[in-house]
Motif scaffolding. Structure first.
Motif, PDB file in Angstrom:
ATOM      1  N   UNK A   1       5.256 -74.266 -41.526  1.00 36.06           N
ATOM      2  CA  UNK A   1       4.130 -74.334 -42.434  1.00 36.06           C
ATOM      3  C   UNK A   1       4.100 -73.129 -43.346  1.00 36.06           C
ATOM      4  N   UNK A   2       2.951 -72.911 -43.981  1.00 33.42           N
ATOM      5  CA  UNK A   2       2.831 -71.818 -44.943  1.00 33.42           C
ATOM      6  C   UNK A   2       1.553 -71.030 -44.707  1.00 33.42           C
ATOM      7  N   UNK A   3       1.605 -69.763 -45.096  1.00 32.44           N
ATOM      8  CA  UNK A   3       0.446 -68.885 -45.062  1.00 32.44           C
ATOM      9  C   UNK A   3       0.359 -68.190 -46.417  1.00 32.44           C
TER      10      UNK A   3
ATOM     11  N   UNK B   1       3.166 -65.951 -48.340  1.00 29.91           N
ATOM     12  CA  UNK B   1       3.011 -65.541 -49.731  1.00 29.91           C
ATOM     13  C   UNK B   1       1.817 -64.596 -49.774  1.00 29.91           C
ATOM     14  N   UNK B   2       2.096 -63.299 -49.970  1.00 26.52           N
ATOM     15  CA  UNK B   2       1.058 -62.275 -49.823  1.00 26.52           C
ATOM     16  C   UNK B   2       0.709 -61.704 -51.196  1.00 26.52           C
ATOM     17  N   UNK B   3      -0.487 -62.028 -51.685  1.00 24.80           N
ATOM     18  CA  UNK B   3      -1.007 -61.482 -52.934  1.00 24.80           C
ATOM     19  C   UNK B   3      -2.299 -60.746 -52.675  1.00 24.80           C
TER      20      UNK B   3
ATOM     21  N   UNK C   1       9.114 -64.150 -46.661  1.00 24.34           N
ATOM     22  CA  UNK C   1       7.956 -63.374 -47.092  1.00 24.34           C
ATOM     23  C   UNK C   1       8.068 -63.092 -48.592  1.00 24.34           C
ATOM     24  N   UNK C   2       7.102 -63.535 -49.336  1.00 22.09           N
ATOM     25  CA  UNK C   2       6.989 -63.193 -50.752  1.00 22.09           C
ATOM     26  C   UNK C   2       5.790 -62.273 -50.901  1.00 22.09           C
ATOM     27  N   UNK C   3       6.020 -61.053 -51.359  1.00 22.51           N
ATOM     28  CA  UNK C   3       4.975 -60.025 -51.364  1.00 22.51           C
ATOM     29  C   UNK C   3       4.784 -59.508 -52.783  1.00 22.51           C
TER      30      UNK C   3
ATOM     31  N   UNK D   1       2.019 -57.128 -55.564  1.00 19.20           N
ATOM     32  CA  UNK D   1       0.904 -56.184 -55.767  1.00 19.20           C
ATOM     33  C   UNK D   1       0.799 -55.122 -54.676  1.00 19.20           C
ATOM     34  N   UNK D   2       1.933 -54.599 -54.219  1.00 20.54           N
ATOM     35  CA  UNK D   2       1.920 -53.517 -53.229  1.00 20.54           C
ATOM     36  C   UNK D   2       1.277 -53.910 -51.905  1.00 20.54           C
ATOM     37  N   UNK D   3       1.344 -55.175 -51.551  1.00 18.00           N
ATOM     38  CA  UNK D   3       0.922 -55.615 -50.231  1.00 18.00           C
ATOM     39  C   UNK D   3       2.086 -55.489 -49.257  1.00 18.00           C
ATOM     40  N   UNK D   4       1.925 -55.983 -48.032  1.00 17.53           N
ATOM     41  CA  UNK D   4       2.937 -55.789 -46.993  1.00 17.53           C
ATOM     42  C   UNK D   4       3.268 -57.135 -46.351  1.00 17.53           C
ATOM     43  N   UNK D   5       4.548 -57.389 -46.150  1.00 16.22           N
ATOM     44  CA  UNK D   5       4.965 -58.594 -45.443  1.00 16.22           C
ATOM     45  C   UNK D   5       4.674 -58.493 -43.961  1.00 16.22           C
TER      46      UNK D   5
END
Length: 394
Positions: free
Chosen positions: A322-324, A350-352, A375-377, A379-383
Motif C-alpha cells: 500500500x501507500x503512505x 511520500x513525505x511532504x 521513500x520519496x522525501x 522539503x527537508x523531511x525524513x524518510x
C-alpha cells in the motif's frame, strides 16, 4: 393499536404456542404501540414466533421498559417501522438468551440516556436499518451475549453527543458488519462535537467489518477521544477489517484503537483507506501485545502531530502493501514506540509537508526490517528517523 400505562404492564402477549404469526398494518395509523406509564412496561412480550410484524410504530416513554421483549425461544421479524425511545434505561427490542430478532428498514431513535435500540443476548440480524443516537450514553445495538450481524445498516451519533456507541459488544460472540454489496458506504457517522464515542466498541468477542465507511468528525474540544473501532484489552480474539475507510478529524482520536487480540486490516475487495486530519490523531493505534497484519491499505496523514500507524505494541506488526502519504506538520507514517517485532514491506512512502517522517523509531526501540519499499522525501523531511536522545535500531 395499544397504549400501555401504569407499571409492569404488557400490551400484547405471544405465548410459546403462537407460531407463524403475521401482524399487518391494515391501514395508516395502525400497529401503534405507545409504551407509556411509569416503569417496567412492554409493548409486545414474545415467547413465540412472529414471522412478520409490518410497519409498526413504537413510542417508549416509560423507564426500564421495552418495545418488544423476546423471551424463551421467541423470534420476531420486523419489516419497516420505527422505535422512538425517550424513557431512560429502555430498549426498542430486548433479546433474551436464545431469542432472535430480524429487522429490515427499521429506524431506531434514542432520545434519553442509557437507552438502546436493541439489547441482545440472543441473535440480532439487521438489514438496512437506521440507528440514531441523539443523546449521551446511548447505544444502537448492545450485545451481552450472542451474535450481531448488520448488513447495509447505518449508525448516526448526533452532534455534541458523548459516551455513545453504534455497536457496543460487551460480552458477545461475534460482531459482523458489512454493506449490502461490495460498494464502500459510510455507515458509522460521528457528528461534529461528538466526544468519547465509538462506531464499534468491542469489550469481548470478535469483530469483522467489510465495505464500511467510518466518519469521525471534529469534536471541537482539545480531547475528543473518539474511535471508529475500539477493541479493548479483554477482546483477545481475531478482528478483521477489509475494504473499509476511516475519515478522522478532531483530536486524540483513532480510526482503529486496538488493545488486545489479532487485528488484520486488508484490502481484498478494494484498498482500506485511512484519512487522518486534525491534531494528535491516528489511523491505527496498537497497544499492549496486539498482533497486526496491515496490507492493501492507503494512509493519508494531513493533520498535525498525527500518525498513520501508532505502534505501541510488544506483539508482531507487519505493515505491508500500500501507500503512505504525509503532509501537514509533525506527522509520521509509522511510529514505533515499543519492542514488538515490526516489519515493513512492499510499501511506498511520500513525505511532504514540514517536520514529518515516513517512519520514526523512537529511542531504544527496534524496527525489525524494511523490504521492497520506497521513500520519496521533499522539503527537508525524513524518510526513516531512527532514535532521538537514546539508541534505537533497525
Amino acid at each position: 393499536n395499544y397504549t400501555i400505562n401504569g407499571t409492569g404492564n404488557v400490551g400484547l402477549v405471544v405465548s410459546s404456542a403462537g407460531t407463524g404469526l403475521n401482524i399487518y398494518q391494515g391501514g395508516t395509523g395502525r400497529n401503534v404501540f405507545n409504551v407509556n406509564g411509569t416503569t417496567n412496561n412492554t409493548g409486545i412480550l414474545n415467547d413465540g414466533q412472529i414471522d412478520g410484524l409490518n410497519t409498526p410504530t413504537f413510542s417508549i416513554t416509560a423507564t426500564n421498559s421495552n418495545g418488544i421483549r423476546n423471551n424463551g425461544s421467541g423470534k420476531v421479524t420486523i419489516n419497516n417501522g420505527s422505535f422512538d425511545i425517550s424513557g431512560t434505561t429502555s430498549n426498542g427490542i430486548n433479546n433474551q438468551t436464545s431469542t432472535v430478532s430480524k429487522t429490515t428498514g427499521v429506524t431506531f431513535t434514542m432520545r434519553a440516556t442509557k437507552t438502546n435500540g436493541i439489547t441482545n443476548a440472543g441473535d440480532v440480524k439487521s438489514y438496512g436499518d437506521i440507528f440514531n443516537m441523539n443523546t449521551d450514553d446511548t447505544n444502537g445495538i448492545i450485545g451481552t451475549d450472542g451474535d450481531i450481524y448488520t448488513e447495509g445498516t447505518t449508525f448516526n451519533i448526533a452532534a455534541n453527543v458523548k459516551k455513545s456507541n453504534g455497536i457496543n459488544n460487551q460480552n458477545g460472540n461475534t460482531v459482523k458488519v458489512k454493506n449490502a454489496n461490495t460498494t464502500l458506504v459510510n455507515r458509522f457517522i460521528l457528528g461534529t462535537g461528538v466526544t468519547e464515542s465509538n462506531g464499534i466498541y468491542t469489550k469481548k468477542g470478535d469483530t469483522n467489518v467489510n465495505d464500511i465507511g467510518f466518519v469521525i468528525n471534529s469534536g471541537g474540544t482539545t480531547n475528543d477521544r473518539n474511535n471508529g473501532i475500539f477493541i479493548d484489552s479483554s477482546a483477545s480474539g481475531t478482528h478483521a477489517i477489509d475494504h473499509s475507510q476511516f475519515d478522522i478529524d478532531g483530536t486524540h482520536s483513532n480510526g482503529i484503537l486496538a488493545k488486545d487480540g489479532t487485528v488484520n486490516v486488508t484490502g481484498t475487495n478494494g484498498r482500506s483507506v485511512f484519512n487522518v486530519s486534525g491534531d494528535y490523531n491516528n489511523g491505527i493505534r496498537l497497544e499492549a501485545a496486539t498482533v497486526s497484519d496491515i496490507s492493501g491499505t492507503n494512509f493519508n496523514v494531513s493533520g498535525t502531530n498525527s500518525n498513520g500507524v501508532f505502534a505501541n505494541t510488544t506483539g508482531n506488526l507487519t505493515l505491508g502493501s500500500g501507500s503512505t502519504t504525509i503532509t501537514g506538520s509533525g506527522n509520521n507514517g509509522l511510529i514505533v514506540r515499543d519492542n514488538g517485532t515490526l516489519d515493513v514491506k512492499d510499501r511506498s512512502f511520500d513525505v511532504g509537508g514540514t517536520s514529518n517522517n515516513g517512519i520514526y523509531v523512537v529511542g531504544s526501540k527496534t524496527l525489525n526490517s524494511v523490504k521492497n519499499s520506497s521513500f520519496k522525501v521533499n522539503n527537508n523531511n525524513i524518510g526513516i528517523l531512527v532514535g532521538d536522545s537514546s539508541q534505537a535500531t533497525i
